[in-house]
Design a protein around this motif. Structure first.
Motif, PDB file in Angstrom:
ATOM      1  N   ALA A 146       0.836  -1.205   0.000  1.00 30.83           N
ATOM      2  CA  ALA A 146       0.000   0.000   0.000  1.00 30.83           C
ATOM      3  C   ALA A 146       0.870   1.255   0.000  1.00 30.83           C
ATOM      4  O   ALA A 146       0.632   2.201  -0.774  1.00 30.83           O
ATOM      5  CB  ALA A 146      -0.925  -0.003   1.215  1.00 30.83           C
ATOM      6  N   GLY A 147       1.886   1.277   0.864  1.00 34.98           N
ATOM      7  CA  GLY A 147       2.781   2.432   0.907  1.00 34.98           C
ATOM      8  C   GLY A 147       3.523   2.629  -0.397  1.00 34.98           C
ATOM      9  O   GLY A 147       3.667   3.764  -0.883  1.00 34.98           O
ATOM     10  N   LEU A 148       3.974   1.521  -0.993  1.00 34.26           N
ATOM     11  CA  LEU A 148       4.719   1.606  -2.248  1.00 34.26           C
ATOM     12  C   LEU A 148       3.837   2.112  -3.380  1.00 34.26           C
ATOM     13  O   LEU A 148       4.281   2.912  -4.220  1.00 34.26           O
ATOM     14  CB  LEU A 148       5.297   0.232  -2.597  1.00 34.26           C
ATOM     15  CG  LEU A 148       6.180   0.147  -3.840  1.00 34.26           C
ATOM     16  CD1 LEU A 148       7.360   1.119  -3.730  1.00 34.26           C
ATOM     17  CD2 LEU A 148       6.689  -1.267  -4.048  1.00 34.26           C
ATOM     18  N   LEU A 149       2.591   1.688  -3.425  1.00 40.40           N
ATOM     19  CA  LEU A 149       1.680   2.150  -4.472  1.00 40.40           C
ATOM     20  C   LEU A 149       1.402   3.647  -4.345  1.00 40.40           C
ATOM     21  O   LEU A 149       1.344   4.365  -5.354  1.00 40.40           O
ATOM     22  CB  LEU A 149       0.367   1.362  -4.412  1.00 40.40           C
ATOM     23  CG  LEU A 149       0.423  -0.081  -4.924  1.00 40.40           C
ATOM     24  CD1 LEU A 149      -0.916  -0.783  -4.689  1.00 40.40           C
ATOM     25  CD2 LEU A 149       0.784  -0.113  -6.402  1.00 40.40           C
ATOM     26  N   ILE A 150       1.234   4.117  -3.103  1.00 43.36           N
ATOM     27  CA  ILE A 150       1.009   5.551  -2.891  1.00 43.36           C
ATOM     28  C   ILE A 150       2.214   6.350  -3.374  1.00 43.36           C
ATOM     29  O   ILE A 150       2.083   7.345  -4.091  1.00 43.36           O
ATOM     30  CB  ILE A 150       0.733   5.834  -1.402  1.00 43.36           C
ATOM     31  CG1 ILE A 150      -0.629   5.256  -0.999  1.00 43.36           C
ATOM     32  CG2 ILE A 150       0.766   7.336  -1.116  1.00 43.36           C
ATOM     33  CD1 ILE A 150      -0.889   5.285   0.494  1.00 43.36           C
ATOM     34  N   ILE A 151       3.406   5.894  -2.985  1.00 39.55           N
ATOM     35  CA  ILE A 151       4.626   6.608  -3.375  1.00 39.55           C
ATOM     36  C   ILE A 151       4.827   6.552  -4.888  1.00 39.55           C
ATOM     37  O   ILE A 151       5.179   7.559  -5.521  1.00 39.55           O
ATOM     38  CB  ILE A 151       5.842   6.014  -2.645  1.00 39.55           C
ATOM     39  CG1 ILE A 151       5.760   6.332  -1.148  1.00 39.55           C
ATOM     40  CG2 ILE A 151       7.145   6.552  -3.224  1.00 39.55           C
ATOM     41  CD1 ILE A 151       6.832   5.677  -0.312  1.00 39.55           C
ATOM     42  N   ALA A 152       4.588   5.373  -5.489  1.00 40.40           N
ATOM     43  CA  ALA A 152       4.759   5.237  -6.944  1.00 40.40           C
ATOM     44  C   ALA A 152       3.795   6.144  -7.699  1.00 40.40           C
ATOM     45  O   ALA A 152       4.180   6.768  -8.702  1.00 40.40           O
ATOM     46  CB  ALA A 152       4.551   3.777  -7.351  1.00 40.40           C
ATOM     47  N   LEU A 153       2.562   6.251  -7.208  1.00 41.37           N
ATOM     48  CA  LEU A 153       1.596   7.139  -7.860  1.00 41.37           C
ATOM     49  C   LEU A 153       2.020   8.593  -7.704  1.00 41.37           C
ATOM     50  O   LEU A 153       1.861   9.395  -8.626  1.00 41.37           O
ATOM     51  CB  LEU A 153       0.198   6.925  -7.271  1.00 41.37           C
ATOM     52  CG  LEU A 153      -0.946   7.724  -7.914  1.00 41.37           C
ATOM     53  CD1 LEU A 153      -1.023   7.462  -9.410  1.00 41.37           C
ATOM     54  CD2 LEU A 153      -2.277   7.409  -7.241  1.00 41.37           C
ATOM     55  N   GLY A 154       2.587   8.925  -6.534  1.00 42.27           N
ATOM     56  CA  GLY A 154       3.098  10.273  -6.342  1.00 42.27           C
ATOM     57  C   GLY A 154       4.219  10.595  -7.316  1.00 42.27           C
ATOM     58  O   GLY A 154       4.263  11.687  -7.898  1.00 42.27           O
ATOM     59  N   VAL A 155       5.131   9.637  -7.511  1.00 46.16           N
ATOM     60  CA  VAL A 155       6.227   9.837  -8.477  1.00 46.16           C
ATOM     61  C   VAL A 155       5.660  10.035  -9.877  1.00 46.16           C
ATOM     62  O   VAL A 155       6.081  10.925 -10.618  1.00 46.16           O
ATOM     63  CB  VAL A 155       7.199   8.635  -8.454  1.00 46.16           C
ATOM     64  CG1 VAL A 155       8.229   8.760  -9.576  1.00 46.16           C
ATOM     65  CG2 VAL A 155       7.906   8.529  -7.108  1.00 46.16           C
ATOM     66  N   PHE A 156       4.680   9.211 -10.234  1.00 46.73           N
ATOM     67  CA  PHE A 156       4.094   9.302 -11.570  1.00 46.73           C
ATOM     68  C   PHE A 156       3.419  10.656 -11.791  1.00 46.73           C
ATOM     69  O   PHE A 156       3.633  11.314 -12.817  1.00 46.73           O
ATOM     70  CB  PHE A 156       3.084   8.180 -11.783  1.00 46.73           C
ATOM     71  CG  PHE A 156       2.348   8.263 -13.085  1.00 46.73           C
ATOM     72  CD1 PHE A 156       2.990   7.974 -14.281  1.00 46.73           C
ATOM     73  CD2 PHE A 156       1.014   8.647 -13.127  1.00 46.73           C
ATOM     74  CE1 PHE A 156       2.327   8.072 -15.495  1.00 46.73           C
ATOM     75  CE2 PHE A 156       0.336   8.738 -14.333  1.00 46.73           C
ATOM     76  CZ  PHE A 156       0.989   8.452 -15.517  1.00 46.73           C
ATOM     77  N   LEU A 157       2.627  11.109 -10.813  1.00 51.77           N
ATOM     78  CA  LEU A 157       1.870  12.354 -10.974  1.00 51.77           C
ATOM     79  C   LEU A 157       2.747  13.600 -10.846  1.00 51.77           C
ATOM     80  O   LEU A 157       2.290  14.697 -11.130  1.00 51.77           O
ATOM     81  CB  LEU A 157       0.720  12.404  -9.960  1.00 51.77           C
ATOM     82  CG  LEU A 157      -0.387  11.370 -10.170  1.00 51.77           C
ATOM     83  CD1 LEU A 157      -1.453  11.507  -9.101  1.00 51.77           C
ATOM     84  CD2 LEU A 157      -1.015  11.514 -11.566  1.00 51.77           C
ATOM     85  N   SER A 158       4.007  13.413 -10.415  1.00 51.01           N
ATOM     86  CA  SER A 158       4.925  14.552 -10.437  1.00 51.01           C
ATOM     87  C   SER A 158       5.271  14.923 -11.877  1.00 51.01           C
ATOM     88  O   SER A 158       5.696  16.049 -12.145  1.00 51.01           O
ATOM     89  CB  SER A 158       6.199  14.232  -9.662  1.00 51.01           C
ATOM     90  OG  SER A 158       7.011  13.310 -10.381  1.00 51.01           O
ATOM     91  N   PHE A 159       5.103  13.978 -12.783  1.00 51.61           N
ATOM     92  CA  PHE A 159       5.413  14.164 -14.209  1.00 51.61           C
ATOM     93  C   PHE A 159       6.824  14.737 -14.386  1.00 51.61           C
ATOM     94  O   PHE A 159       7.075  15.572 -15.266  1.00 51.61           O
ATOM     95  CB  PHE A 159       4.364  15.046 -14.897  1.00 51.61           C
ATOM     96  CG  PHE A 159       3.032  14.364 -15.022  1.00 51.61           C
ATOM     97  CD1 PHE A 159       2.804  13.426 -16.011  1.00 51.61           C
ATOM     98  CD2 PHE A 159       2.014  14.636 -14.119  1.00 51.61           C
ATOM     99  CE1 PHE A 159       1.592  12.776 -16.121  1.00 51.61           C
ATOM    100  CE2 PHE A 159       0.791  13.987 -14.217  1.00 51.61           C
ATOM    101  CZ  PHE A 159       0.571  13.054 -15.215  1.00 51.61           C
ATOM    102  N   SER A 160       7.705  14.258 -13.526  1.00 45.86           N
ATOM    103  CA  SER A 160       9.119  14.610 -13.632  1.00 45.86           C
ATOM    104  C   SER A 160       9.836  13.481 -14.359  1.00 45.86           C
ATOM    105  O   SER A 160       9.907  12.356 -13.862  1.00 45.86           O
ATOM    106  CB  SER A 160       9.722  14.806 -12.234  1.00 45.86           C
ATOM    107  OG  SER A 160      11.130  14.835 -12.294  1.00 45.86           O
ATOM    108  N   ARG A 161      10.356  13.776 -15.542  1.00 44.55           N
ATOM    109  CA  ARG A 161      11.044  12.736 -16.303  1.00 44.55           C
ATOM    110  C   ARG A 161      12.275  12.234 -15.559  1.00 44.55           C
ATOM    111  O   ARG A 161      12.616  11.054 -15.631  1.00 44.55           O
ATOM    112  CB  ARG A 161      11.430  13.290 -17.681  1.00 44.55           C
ATOM    113  CG  ARG A 161      10.230  13.572 -18.585  1.00 44.55           C
ATOM    114  CD  ARG A 161      10.653  14.220 -19.884  1.00 44.55           C
ATOM    115  NE  ARG A 161      11.177  15.571 -19.670  1.00 44.55           N
ATOM    116  CZ  ARG A 161      11.714  16.310 -20.629  1.00 44.55           C
ATOM    117  NH1 ARG A 161      11.810  15.833 -21.862  1.00 44.55           N
ATOM    118  NH2 ARG A 161      12.156  17.531 -20.371  1.00 44.55           N
ATOM    119  N   ALA A 162      12.933  13.137 -14.832  1.00 43.51           N
ATOM    120  CA  ALA A 162      14.092  12.731 -14.042  1.00 43.51           C
ATOM    121  C   ALA A 162      13.679  11.755 -12.944  1.00 43.51           C
ATOM    122  O   ALA A 162      14.358  10.753 -12.686  1.00 43.51           O
ATOM    123  CB  ALA A 162      14.773  13.955 -13.433  1.00 43.51           C
ATOM    124  N   ALA A 163      12.554  12.029 -12.284  1.00 49.32           N
ATOM    125  CA  ALA A 163      12.079  11.143 -11.211  1.00 49.32           C
ATOM    126  C   ALA A 163      11.655   9.791 -11.773  1.00 49.32           C
ATOM    127  O   ALA A 163      11.917   8.749 -11.164  1.00 49.32           O
ATOM    128  CB  ALA A 163      10.910  11.797 -10.472  1.00 49.32           C
TER     129      ALA A 163
END
Length: 390
Positions: free
Chosen positions: A172-189
């Motif tokens: 659950a924690g990993l999915l939240i963090i992964a979605l946060g990374v995705f929605l940052s729309f940072s290509r570097a991230a």
């Protein structure tokens, strides 16, 4: 106080942030009460001091100091935080677990804020977005995304090596963090996340020799990839997400390859730096060109001069070389060293397109690697004397 400090590093909406206020107090207290810098940590302090001395020298060529002194004051403060983390980790390796757990808590909360803000889940939620990109409790999505990578790797490592009973919470924690990374729309991230996850699995496969364990790692890794793909497909059903995703996946955009774009500025900036041994001063580059350097190597030359550049490059080479040499040794701190080392390599890579000299979490990572190397140094000394620091 250590856990609170690491936790607050995930909430930097304005500067000075609560993180700065707490860490200034904490560093002073710890060293006044007897925390010492060992010979193993002293080189890190030397590298960072020389790096910032180069920055101070660059002030002498500025016509208008402006915010230059404050910029270098922040740089020096962040350097001290790195040395502080290394020193307290060497003093007691159990603090590593505390640091990562606090980091995970901060990452989950700030990622949730970014997700809720992106979907306008409550009035005022747009405060956690910038240009329709999630930024959580940060000022910039390009810092928010990379901040989430180390805690994501910590959860991944726990899933791959821990007990299955604890898996649901970590998933659950990993999915939240992964979605946060995705929605940052940072290509570097995005690139940093992909590289770090692959590197973690690869190193675990090298480290663990049993076939059953390797099979477990491969099975869980494939399952995680499948879950992330499904989550990505679901997210792309939203038109806003899909349009921004397609825009951000363009490899070279106008502000990268256009006239005085990112890459053109890099070329001109490096040529200019060859004639400026003291640099041009903090934040001066953006007064000459449309934007900042967006390259840590160029930033080192322009803001910290040749002296700072040589110090920074030397520090990164030493950090990666020492971490690599100790990467697979069976120690209690090995997982934390492995995670920090992988993410630092990733930061070296994304440093080609972004400035990282004021990223708080980057200095935490430096402190973790140097602290673990100092622990190994102490362990080797104790072993020769018939004891152990473990």
């Amino acid at each position: 106080m250590v856990a609170c400090g690491v936790f607050l590093s995930g909430f930097v909406i304005s500067e000075p942030a609560p993180y700065e206020l707490l860490m200034v107090t904490q560093i002073a207290l710890w060293f006044l009460l007897g925390l010492r810098i060992s010979r193993a940590v002293a080189p890190l302090l030397a590298f960072l001091l020389v790096f910032n001395v180069g920055g101070i020298l660059s002030l002498t060529v500025m016509k208008d100091l402006g915010g230059g002194p404050m910029y270098l004051a922040v740089s020096t403060f962040l350097a001290l935080t790195s040395v502080f983390y290394a020193a307290i980790i060497e003093d007691r390796h159990q603090r590593l677990e505390l640091i990562f757990k606090a980091w995970v808590a901060a990452a989950i909360i700030t990622a949730l804020l970014g997700i809720l803000g992106y979907f306008h889940a409550f009035p005022g939620a747009e405060a956690f977005t910038l240009y329709d990109r999630a930024k959580g409790a940060f000022q910039d999505p390009n810092v928010f995304g990379p901040f989430l990578i180390a805690p994501a790797l910590y959860l991944m490592h726990g899933l791959l090596t821990g007990k299955l009973l604890q898996a649901p919470l970590k998933v659950a924690g990993l999915l939240i963090i992964a979605l946060g990374v995705f929605l940052s729309f940072s290509r570097a991230a995005w690139a940093l996340f992909l590289f770090s996850a692959v590197a973690l699995v690869f190193i675990l496969l090298l480290k663990e020799r049993t076939g059953a364990f390797r099979l477990k790692i491969l099975f869980l890794s494939l399952t995680a990839v499948l879950v992330l793909v499904v989550a990505l497909v679901v997210a792309l059903q939203f038109e806003q997400v899909r349009n921004l995703f397609l825009d951000r996946t363009t490899l070279v955009k106008e502000y990268d390859g256009g006239h005085l774009g990112r890459f053109a500025r890099h070329r001109i900036g490096f040529l200019m730096s060859m004639e400026r041994p003291l640099g041009i001063g903090p934040m001066v580059f953006s007064e000459i060109f449309p934007e900042d350097e967006h390259n840590i190597w160029l930033k080192s030359l322009t803001t910290y001069g040749w002296l700072g550049f040589v110090s920074y490059v030397s520090m990164m080479v030493c950090t990666l070389a020492m971490g690599f040499r100790l990467l697979l040794r069976d120690r209690p701190w090995q997982p934390h060293l492995m995670i920090a080392w992988i993410v630092i390599i990733g930061h070296v890579g994304i440093g080609n397109v972004i400035d990282t000299d004021h990223w708080r979490h980057f200095y935490v990572l430096l402190g973790i690697v140097w602290g673990c190397c100092a622990l190994e140094w102490r362990h080797q000394r104790a072993s020769r004397r018939g004891g152990s620091v473990i």
